[in-house]
Design an enzyme around this catalytic site. Sequence first.
Site, short mmCIF file in Angstrom:
data_model
loop_
_atom_site.label_atom_id
_atom_site.label_comp_id
_atom_site.label_asym_id
_atom_site.label_seq_id
_atom_site.Cartn_x
_atom_site.Cartn_y
_atom_site.Cartn_z
CG ASP A 185 -1.94 1.65 1.85
OD1 ASP A 185 -2.75 0.75 0.70
OD2 ASP A 185 -1.07 2.20 1.63
CE1 TYR B 138 0.15 7.96 2.25
CE2 TYR B 138 1.14 5.65 2.32
CZ TYR B 138 0.07 6.43 2.56
OH TYR B 138 -1.05 5.44 3.87
CE LYS C 135 -4.35 4.46 0.53
NZ LYS C 135 -2.32 4.76 0.69
CG HIS D 257 -4.74 9.86 0.07
ND1 HIS D 257 -3.33 9.67 0.05
CD2 HIS D 257 -5.21 9.06 1.46
CE1 HIS D 257 -3.17 9.13 1.20
NE2 HIS D 257 -3.60 9.25 2.19
#
Length: 282
Positions: free
Chosen positions: A47, A52, A77, A110
């Site tokens: 994931d 990120y 996402k 997200h």
Amino acid sequence: MDLKDTFMLSNGEKIPRVGFGTWQSKDGEEAYQAVKTALEVGYRHIDTAAVYGNEASVGRAIKDSGIARSDLFVTSKLWDTALAKEDAAREIDESLSRLGLDYMDLFLIHWPNPLPTRPHFAERNAQVWRAMEDAVRAGKIKSIGTSNFHARHLLPLLEVAEIKPVVNQIIINPSVQQKELVQFNQEHDLLTEAYSPLGTGKILGLSELTELAEKHGKSVAQVVLRWSVQKGFLPLPKSVTPARIRENAQIFDFTLSSDDMALIDGLQGLAGTARNPDENSH
Ligand code: NDP
């Protein structure tokens, strides 16, 4: 059951029942080594997310693992910067390019209510959903879903979706159980993925859990992840520490009794609660 066991999503696709989280795993060696170790240990579901900042390292670890693409499940996402259909289409291509993949198994919105379009989240989500549906039709994504969505965000999306969401990824751990939302997910054929299954580390010190872990000869993290699996959630534990990555995978050799489960169910609110997605952004 083991790390390679799968759930069947409502669109017929299979998804490994435990995923490996990468939020706050730093781009470069940290994220690369964490994902590489996870794949060696047996995780087959990773994931990540554009925000990120580590998709390139995640993709490199996947490539270097030598594991067949068809045996892996990769999620990313769409971040809050995508407000219109064209933004989402571009960001999907950018995620694919950073990951070095031809397709993503799962792609999620997200956050349901980005600040720039607040409070007009329904229009924004409908727009970006169109791009996600196009990407499914083009073979760039297998399944699409949501993250941090509540019923009030999902209902308008379900009305306009031609391709239905199959997953809602939300925070779930013993302190943040979101029972109503879990039930809503079930009623709408949405698999509940449990993010922050260890409360980002914050629930590991609860004395009730320490005692239970001692009784089973397991760690607190293992007990909490086992609770998540027995509840029917799909937990996404994150770690950059090799011993913990291994430890978090060893949750299939013991069972929590109904009394143990009830004790953990009683920890709601003791180590944090969920944020309201209409009031917060990341
Ligand atoms: P987790 O609940 O998985 O906890 C991770 C933290 O616990 C890290 O500090 C880690 O330390 C520590 N830890 C992990 N295993 C152990 C262990 N066995 N013993 C002791 N400490 C341990 O945190 P996250 O909040 O990262 O959530 C997991 C994943 O869920 C994310 O990585 C991300 O993929 C997803 N997520 C999705 C969100 C969304 O909005 N959709 C939001 C938040 C998370 P260390 O790494 O140093 O070993």
